[in-house]
Write a protein that holds these residues in place. Structure first.
Motif, PDB file in Angstrom:
ATOM      1  N   LEU A 418       0.716  -1.550   0.099  1.00  0.00           N
ATOM      2  CA  LEU A 418      -0.019  -0.208  -0.293  1.00  0.00           C
ATOM      3  C   LEU A 418       0.862   1.650   0.477  1.00  0.00           C
ATOM      4  N   ILE A 419       2.031   0.743   0.562  1.00  0.00           N
ATOM      5  CA  ILE A 419       2.570   2.567   0.937  1.00  0.00           C
ATOM      6  C   ILE A 419       3.562   2.534  -0.345  1.00  0.00           C
ATOM      7  N   ASP A 420       3.438   1.467  -0.938  1.00  0.00           N
ATOM      8  CA  ASP A 420       4.458   1.133  -2.483  1.00  0.00           C
ATOM      9  C   ASP A 420       2.912   2.249  -4.157  1.00  0.00           C
ATOM     10  N   GLU A 421       1.542   1.411  -3.847  1.00  0.00           N
ATOM     11  CA  GLU A 421       0.790   2.266  -4.564  1.00  0.00           C
ATOM     12  C   GLU A 421       0.520   3.614  -3.563  1.00  0.00           C
ATOM     13  N   LEU A 422       0.590   4.158  -2.671  1.00  0.00           N
ATOM     14  CA  LEU A 422       0.139   5.847  -2.716  1.00  0.00           C
ATOM     15  C   LEU A 422       1.538   6.105  -3.155  1.00  0.00           C
ATOM     16  N   THR A 423       2.635   6.538  -2.921  1.00  0.00           N
ATOM     17  CA  THR A 423       4.274   6.546  -3.266  1.00  0.00           C
ATOM     18  C   THR A 423       4.201   6.866  -4.757  1.00  0.00           C
ATOM     19  N   TRP A 424       3.288   6.195  -6.103  1.00  0.00           N
ATOM     20  CA  TRP A 424       3.911   5.842  -6.449  1.00  0.00           C
ATOM     21  C   TRP A 424       2.346   6.693  -7.456  1.00  0.00           C
ATOM     22  N   ASN A 425       1.439   7.466  -6.925  1.00  0.00           N
ATOM     23  CA  ASN A 425       0.203   7.654  -6.801  1.00  0.00           C
ATOM     24  C   ASN A 425       0.247   8.749  -7.467  1.00  0.00           C
ATOM     25  N   PRO A 426       0.182   9.465  -8.207  1.00  0.00           N
ATOM     26  CA  PRO A 426       0.297  11.375  -8.294  1.00  0.00           C
ATOM     27  C   PRO A 426      -0.533  12.634  -8.144  1.00  0.00           C
ATOM     28  N   ARG A 427      -1.560  11.398  -7.271  1.00  0.00           N
ATOM     29  CA  ARG A 427      -2.693  12.400  -7.033  1.00  0.00           C
ATOM     30  C   ARG A 427      -2.963  12.576  -5.378  1.00  0.00           C
ATOM     31  N   VAL A 428      -1.540  11.884  -4.614  1.00  0.00           N
ATOM     32  CA  VAL A 428      -1.396  11.494  -2.795  1.00  0.00           C
ATOM     33  C   VAL A 428      -0.524  11.733  -3.132  1.00  0.00           C
ATOM     34  N   THR A 429      -0.560  12.656  -1.275  1.00  0.00           N
ATOM     35  CA  THR A 429      -0.058  12.990  -0.836  1.00  0.00           C
ATOM     36  C   THR A 429       0.415  12.752   0.118  1.00  0.00           C
ATOM     37  N   VAL A 430       1.369  11.891   1.432  1.00  0.00           N
ATOM     38  CA  VAL A 430       1.045  11.432   2.567  1.00  0.00           C
ATOM     39  C   VAL A 430       2.377  12.607   2.951  1.00  0.00           C
ATOM     40  N   ARG A 431       1.539  13.293   4.294  1.00  0.00           N
ATOM     41  CA  ARG A 431       1.966  14.355   5.398  1.00  0.00           C
ATOM     42  C   ARG A 431       2.369  13.250   6.434  1.00  0.00           C
ATOM     43  N   GLY A 432       3.789  13.779   7.170  1.00  0.00           N
ATOM     44  CA  GLY A 432       4.110  12.990   8.809  1.00  0.00           C
ATOM     45  C   GLY A 432       3.755  14.249   9.559  1.00  0.00           C
ATOM     46  N   ASN A 433       4.100  13.770  10.917  1.00  0.00           N
ATOM     47  CA  ASN A 433       3.989  14.503  11.678  1.00  0.00           C
ATOM     48  C   ASN A 433       2.591  15.487  12.189  1.00  0.00           C
ATOM     49  N   THR A 434       1.302  14.914  11.282  1.00  0.00           N
ATOM     50  CA  THR A 434       0.734  16.027  11.085  1.00  0.00           C
ATOM     51  C   THR A 434      -0.876  15.424  12.266  1.00  0.00           C
ATOM     52  N   ARG A 435      -1.542  16.316  12.751  1.00  0.00           N
ATOM     53  CA  ARG A 435      -2.591  16.096  13.253  1.00  0.00           C
ATOM     54  C   ARG A 435      -3.728  17.430  12.899  1.00  0.00           C
ATOM     55  N   VAL A 436      -4.528  16.539  13.596  1.00  0.00           N
ATOM     56  CA  VAL A 436      -6.106  17.499  12.690  1.00  0.00           C
ATOM     57  C   VAL A 436      -6.512  18.759  13.935  1.00  0.00           C
ATOM     58  N   VAL A 437      -6.923  19.817  13.588  1.00  0.00           N
ATOM     59  CA  VAL A 437      -6.940  20.782  14.834  1.00  0.00           C
ATOM     60  C   VAL A 437      -7.817  20.888  14.755  1.00  0.00           C
ATOM     61  N   GLY A 438      -8.582  21.010  13.125  1.00  0.00           N
ATOM     62  CA  GLY A 438     -10.060  22.323  13.285  1.00  0.00           C
ATOM     63  C   GLY A 438     -10.443  21.762  11.527  1.00  0.00           C
ATOM     64  N   ALA A 439     -11.691  23.161  11.585  1.00  0.00           N
ATOM     65  CA  ALA A 439     -12.322  22.799  10.106  1.00  0.00           C
ATOM     66  C   ALA A 439     -13.347  24.186   9.657  1.00  0.00           C
ATOM     67  N   THR A 440     -13.037  23.845   8.395  1.00  0.00           N
ATOM     68  CA  THR A 440     -13.910  25.302   8.163  1.00  0.00           C
ATOM     69  C   THR A 440     -14.608  25.063   7.109  1.00  0.00           C
TER      70      THR A 440
END
Length: 557
Positions: A418-440
């Protein structure tokens, strides 16, 4: 037919074979056979410009004017939901197979197949059928068992769609001014405005207020069982563990009932594609895997009741006083009980997001709304396999998919394929060290953006998003269990040596999948110490039946 979905076959050296083999699909698909990548690109452009879709691209591994991978990538760029297969003549297969395995592992193609050498190559056509079936599952069905009539896709409509999709029930959503809508209102004009309306195959029209209402219509109520009847085993939960237990118990002659709180398949049923399950080299969707298991269990005599959470268990005292499993739809008496309730996805605990559940925020993979997100931005929160599968599926429609994880990367929590598929897919970006805190939100109160905090630099960032899918770990569903059943500090059911020594019956630890209560067993993700994988849950579900057999035999001796 001019409006049929298109199959594009591209072969520079075996176009005649491709044309002959795909003739069997020409009745329901617009089959186009091309000999060059340029021709295939031109055909695809015309199909898309006409507002039609390409369901499948089949490319020979060697082309006269371009590498086959360029043709595949070009299709992925303009039609991400198209399924892509590479065909190889037999004389080249051994030489190119290692390269093609890596291509499929990274998700660049969905399958590689041997070019048929004669008529009725059903292995080849079985693979083609699976690819077309997988593609069709993302489209509104042309044959509907249930029709939903509503002017807007409100949270209840989305829940209904999710339930029906995971239940393997073909359905469609139609506005009131459509042919289906007008016919429904002509039948029941008194229901005008009471959305959504549900129309059955028989034409019965009713206002719908809950998913349970539809589940009861499809599967009945637990109190349909004769109150004086005692079954051999009740399985609480219809995920992989519960389904495996049902198949093995009923196939071996035990009267078996499965009670599922939501929909057969559990979390596994919402997985768009499971590629590492034994026996499915091209992968299988969670819905199809679990629905096949359900059909298998039914064939052996299992009875299923869906949409009925178990509220409590009255523990029995042996052969003459069986256990009683209670739901709001009635109770079932059973000599043995298997707990296979699985786990449920957690919420983030951010008030701004909790208030938006059903309005752009989804617990789980949101397979039912994926097709509505074309050219939109999506955020997925989670680092496990379910999150990876959801991101890949959403990327077939969305303009961009951003995966947010608290860890630095995905290596500790996600399978390599799955990591390989995500890495290759041009529409997917992975952001580490990140947490959701709010929304608009937008003017209509729907999700418009996700605010995330980057722990590495202390900054906040706004990610535009029309959908947020939360797959952030899970909690067990055990608050309804009696105190006699031991659970650990997190609520997981303890079995075998996990049970505290002071609760061992007769000072002997229970069997590996047995609780400390005689006749109550546990399998799958809800069990303390389980692996939290579909295959391991299935294995436990099968293994627990041997313990049930032994317990029932001991009761009668």
């Amino acid at each position: 037919m001019p409006n049929d979905p298109t199959i594009v076959c591209l072969s520079s050296h075996n176009a005649d074979v491709m044309a002959d083999q795909f003739q069997r699909y020409a009745h329901e698909y617009d089959v186009r056979v091309c000999t060059t990548a340029a021709e295939a690109k031109s055909v695809t452009r015309r199909v898309l410009d006409d507002g039609r879709v390409v369901a499948l691209l089949v490319v020979e591994d060697q082309l006269s004017d371009a590498p086959c991978f360029e043709a595949i990538h070009a299709m992925r760029t303009v039609s991400a939901n198209t399924r892509r297969a590479i065909v190889v003549p037999w004389d080249r297969f051994l030489a190119v197979a290692p390269t093609l395995r890596a291509v499929v592992a990274k998700g660049k193609a969905d399958a590689y197949l041997l070019l048929p050498r004669g008529p009725r190559d059903e292995e080849f056509h079985s693979a083609i059928g699976e690819l077309l079936n997988d593609w069709a599952s993302t489209r509104q069905s042309l044959v509907e068992s249930i029709s939903i009539v509503t002017p807007t896709r409100d949270p209840l409509t989305r829940k209904l769609g999710d339930f029906l999709l995971r239940a393997g029930t073909p359905y469609g959503v139609h506005p009131p001014d459509s042919e289906v809508g007008r016919r429904a209102l002509a039948t029941r004009p008194d229901l005008d405005g009471q959305w959504p309306l549900i129309v059955s195959t028989e034409g019965e029209v009713a206002a719908c207020t809950s998913v349970r209402q539809v589940a009861e219509k499809l599967y009945g109520r637990p109190d349909d069982i004769d109150v004086d009847k005692v079954v051999d085993v009740v399985i609480v939960g219809g995920g992989p563990a519960g389904l495996a237990a049902a198949v093995y118990a009923s196939s071996e002659g035990l009267s078996t009932v499965v009670l599922e709180a939501e929909v057969i398949g559990g979390q596994a049923g919402s997985s768009s594609m499971i590629r590492n399950y034994l026996g499915f080299p091209r992968g299988i969707s969670g819905m199809r895997l679990t629905q096949r298991a359900r059909s298998q269990a039914i064939r052996f005599g299992t009875r299923f009741f869906t949409g009925w959470p178990v509220t409590r268990i009255t523990l029995g005292m042996g052969l003459d006083q069986p256990h009683r499993v209670h739901t709001d739809g009635g109770g079932v008496r059973a000599r043995a009980v298997v707990l296979a309730t699985g786990v449920t996805y957690r919420r983030l605990g951010v008030p701004a997001l909790d208030d938006l559940v059903g309005h752009g925020v989804h617990q789980g993979s949101a397979m039912t709304v994926a097709a509505e997100l074309e050219d939109q931005d999506v955020v997925v929160v989670g680092g496990g396999n379910s999150a990876g599968q959801a991101a890949i599926h959403l990327a077939r429609f969305a303009r961009s998919v951003t995966v947010l994880v608290r860890r630095p990367d995905l290596t500790a929590t996600m399978s390599r394929y799955l990591i390989d598929e995500l890495t290759w897919n041009p529409r997917v970006t992975v952001r580490g060290n990140t947490r959701v805190v709010g929304a608009t939100t937008d003017a209509e109160g729907m999700l418009a953006g996700v605010i995330a905090h980057h722990d590495d630099n202390g900054e906040d960032e706004l990610f535009p998003a029309r959908a947020l899918c939360l797959l952030i770990g899970a909690d067990p569903r055990t608050d309804w269990l009696p105190d006699e059943v031991c659970v650990d500090e997190r609520g997981y059911v303890q079995t075998g040596a996990e049970v505290p020594a002071d609760r061992w019956p007769d000072d002997v630890p229970p069997a590996a999948l047995a609780t400390c209560v005689p006749g109550v067993f546990c399998a799958g993700d809800v069990r303390a110490g389980s692996m939290k994988r579909v295959a391991s849950a299935t294995g436990e579900g099968a293994a627990v039946v041997a313990l049930v057999h032994q317990y029932l035999a001991d009761l009668t001796t």
